[in-house]
Design an enzyme around this catalytic site. Structure first.
Site, PDB file in Angstrom:
ATOM      1  N   ASP A 147       0.985  -1.338  -0.143  1.00  0.00           N
ATOM      2  CA  ASP A 147      -0.036   0.068   0.178  1.00  0.00           C
ATOM      3  C   ASP A 147       0.852   1.218   0.160  1.00  0.00           C
ATOM      4  OD1 ASP A 147      -2.737   1.345   0.356  1.00  0.00           O
ATOM      5  OD2 ASP A 147      -1.705   1.929   2.222  1.00  0.00           O
ATOM      6  N   GLU A 195       1.716  -0.472  -5.053  1.00  0.00           N
ATOM      7  CA  GLU A 195       0.699   0.558  -5.489  1.00  0.00           C
ATOM      8  C   GLU A 195       1.888   1.704  -5.493  1.00  0.00           C
ATOM      9  OE1 GLU A 195      -3.313   2.625  -3.745  1.00  0.00           O
ATOM     10  OE2 GLU A 195      -1.964   2.279  -2.102  1.00  0.00           O
TER      11      GLU A 195
END
Length: 695
Positions: free
Chosen positions: A338, A375
């Protein structure tokens, strides 16, 4: 030669150097703190105890080695509950936050138990750490090692997958609930599940111990990087989640499905300077976080109050140990990082080339069998899609999402972008030496509208979040086709179904690695909410009655997935560059307009014909694949299509027609109608046809 077969429980595991280390005669507790002047171990008998049953002081002379505090307590065993407590300087202006009253979660805790208890006396009492026995009979389980280019990823939330009563499982909302639904995942054909965060995160208000008004459903608020979330366990026994998570991984592997974890090493739940002291702040705040203004404040590249100091050697070691722990003690197959651009920031917060942490993750020999996915952006403006790191890293391709949404929404001048994304996004990845499979293609994810809402709402409807509909992205590239939300108008409903099928066709026929959002295959809706982070209810949960109601869509998606798994033509390992194949003037990829002639990329048209030629060989496989002819009418009116001359000498059979009614929308056996003999036909507005060549 004598062959020795090890006991299945004795497979390779990664022994953590810190935390609670279980021995035959007791437990050794090891914790890092450079600036602490004293360290204590708090032991508890029961989960609900507010006060420890025993407090043990570390001896500064015998229990401290450099910056490591280590003490062995005989007689303790699996299930023992504990906290740490550290004395030291409290000087917020210099980033020192020691509080001798604080009960601290062990950064290396392998499990937590209980919940936050009310703090009316000003002392926050977080969940208790649990001493864990890592032994588990894996029965020979190993990583599946599926080639990334052959992967089809299903992003899902452990609880939301089965929490709804309609799931019919015995253990709703749990790891065991996922196990009960493995037959569904297997029937769908996906090769991997990407689990939204399962690291421990807070479930209750830290001061009151009660359920907060807006809870943390998604889990992007880590509290312990080595512990599976207790809230997803069916068992309430302290540490029971450890066994249940391992059982889930083993069962998924037995079904041929890999497990990828969405991990959040960019921030923690301790928040900014106004946040609580739960663990890292109370042990060595200056090391674990990026600080600003002399240490008084926290740099906030995550948008969540603080930023983990990932390129500090101590924190880097912790992240490595966490990754190794999940790979070797839980057998997970990979990670999605993330806000991974934060990992590219140095200890001052500056983006750097070849950041040590990112490079070391790619090169770590203990992680060599795993998939690593970034990401490739953060909340402070970094956007590194296509340039994140080296050849080991794949990326969530945010450009793919936006370009495909734009094309099917009907925006003009998107043909070039559509073609580039279909062919694997060479504009983003080829220059860096990477390949199409480094692009994780997705149209929807947990963050934003699901596919149904993408075709049902022009605007977000996040009123239920309690933030006046101010939260969530306003740039959705969605379209409702005449009515905002659900409708009984047959024409609109038909067009919405058609558009969902169009997007699934695009996703599953594109070079690269497709990722599908949980429930999109049965038109799960969030009722227009595009930021359901706090919705632990029917807004986020999968309604299993949709499986029957929208079985037509599920059948369609299953057929596309099966085709992709069988056909190397649509998952090639190298970029297509218009190279000749030596067959009838056919190139590896061939582009035409709707009339079968050269494409005018600047025309503003929304019609495209693509012919993917079968590769001459699928690496070590004898499956050479078939030629695939993809015809796309993204315009709002019917258009005549003419097969290009290069396609006319081939025997084609229809595979997909998104404008047709079920069951004529897809022919799983590739035995659909042949194209008209003249090679001319009219395609309805916003539709896709796919023809497949005979072998």
């Amino acid at each position: 030669m004598l062959m020795v077969h090890p006991h299945p429980e004795l497979q390779f595991s990664h022994v953590l150097p810190y935390g609670a280390i279980l021995h035959e005669r007791g437990v050794r507790f090891v914790v890092f703190s450079r600036s602490a002047t004293a360290m204590r171990l708090l032991l508890y008998k029961n989960v609900d105890d507010r006060e420890p049953s025993e407090i043990i002081d570390f001896d500064r002379e015998t229990d401290r080695w450099g910056d490591i505090w280590s003490i062995f307590i005989p007689g303790l065993s699996e299930g023992q509950l504990y906290h740490f407590q550290a004395e030291g300087p409290y000087n917020p202006d210099e980033g020192m936050l020691f509080d001798g009253r604080a009960r601290l979660i062990d950064p290396y805790a392998k499990a937590l138990a209980g919940t936050f208890q009310s703090a009316e006396d000003g002392i926050i009492r977080p969940p208790k750490c649990v001493v864990v026995d890592e032994s588990f009979n894996w029965e020979g389980d190993r990583h599946l090692k599926r080639d990334l280019s052959e992967s089809i990823i299903y992003e899902m939330h452990v609880k939301g997958f089965t929490a709804d009563e309609s799931s019919g499982v015995d253990n709703p909302g749990t790891y065991r609930g996922v196990v009960e639904k493995i037959p569904y995942l297997k029937s769908l054909g996906v090769t991997a599940v990407e689990l939204m965060p399962i690291h421990e995160f807070p479930m209750m208000d830290m001061m009151t111990g009660k359920t907060p008004t807006r809870g943390n459903y998604w889990g992007y608020d880590s509290m312990a990087f080595f512990a599976p979330h207790r809230g997803y366990a069916a068992s309430k026994k302290p540490g029971g989640q450890v066994r249940e998570f391992k059982e889930m991984v083993k069962a998924l592997h037995q079904a041929g499905i890999e497990v990828i974890l969405d991990v959040v090493y960019n921030h923690t739940c301790e928040g900014n300077e106004k946040g609580p002291i739960l663990s890292f702040k109370g042990l060595e705040n200056q090391v674990y976080y990026m600080l600003a203004n002399g240490g008084r404040e926290y740099k906030n590249y995550s948008g969540c109050g603080n930023t983990v100091n990932g390129n500090h050697p101590i924190v880097r070691e912790m992240i490595f140990n966490s990754l190794r722990h999940w790979v070797h003690n839980y057998h997970v197959d990979g990670f999605r990082f993330d806000l991974a651009s934060i990992l590219s920031r140095d200890r001052s917060g500056n983006l750097v080339a070849n950041p040590p942490l990112v490079e070391a993750i790619a090169e770590d020999p203990m992680l060599a069998d795993t998939k690593i996915i970034a990401e490739a952006w953060d909340a402070a403006g970094a956007y590194q899609v296509g340039s994140f790191a080296n050849l080991r890293w794949a990326e969530w391709n945010g450009r793919y999402r936006d370009d495909i949404r734009s094309f099917w929404k009907g925006e003009p001048h998107k043909l070039g972008a559509l073609a580039t994304r279909l062919a694997g996004s060479s504009d983003l990845y080829q220059a860096g030496g990477r390949q199409p499979y480094h692009s994780i293609n997705f149209i929807t994810s947990h963050d934003g509208f699901p596919m149904n809402d993408l075709t049902s709402y022009n605007h977000k409807h996040n009123e239920a979040n309690g933030e006046g509909n101010r939260d969530g992205d306003n740039h959705n590239l969605s379209y409702n086709y005449g009515v905002e939300g659900p409708t009984k108008r047959t024409s609109i409903e038909k067009l919405r179904r058609q558009q969902i099928k169009n997007m699934f066709c695009t996703l599953l026929m594109s070079q690269g690695v497709p990722m599908i959002l949980m429930g999109d295959e049965v038109r799960r809706t969030q009722h227009g909410n595009n930021n359901a982070y706090c919705q632990d209810n029917e807004i986020s949960w999968l309604d299993w009655s949709l499986v029957k109601k929208n079985d037509e869509m599920r059948r369609f998606v299953r057929a596309l997935i099966a085709f992709r798994r069988d056909q190397p033509t649509v998952r090639q390992k190298h970029f297509l560059g218009g190279y000749p194949t030596g067959r009838r003037g056919l190139f590896d990829v061939n582009w035409y307009n709707n009339l079968g002639t050269a494409v005018d990329w600047d025309s503003g048209d929304s019609m495209l014909t693509c012919l993917f030629a079968a590769p001459t060989k699928d690496n070590d496989s004898e499956n050479f694949g078939r030629d695939v002819l993809l015809l796309m009418n993204g315009s709002a009116s019917p258009q005549q299509f003419i097969l290009p001359p290069v396609a006319k000498g081939t025997s084609w059979r229809m595979f997909v027609d998104t404008a047709a009614t079920s069951p004529s929308d897809v022919y799983p056996d590739l035995n659909g109608p042949r194209p008209p003999a003249a090679g001319k036909f009219v395609m309805p507005e916003r539709s896709v046809r796919i023809y497949v060549a005979s072998r």
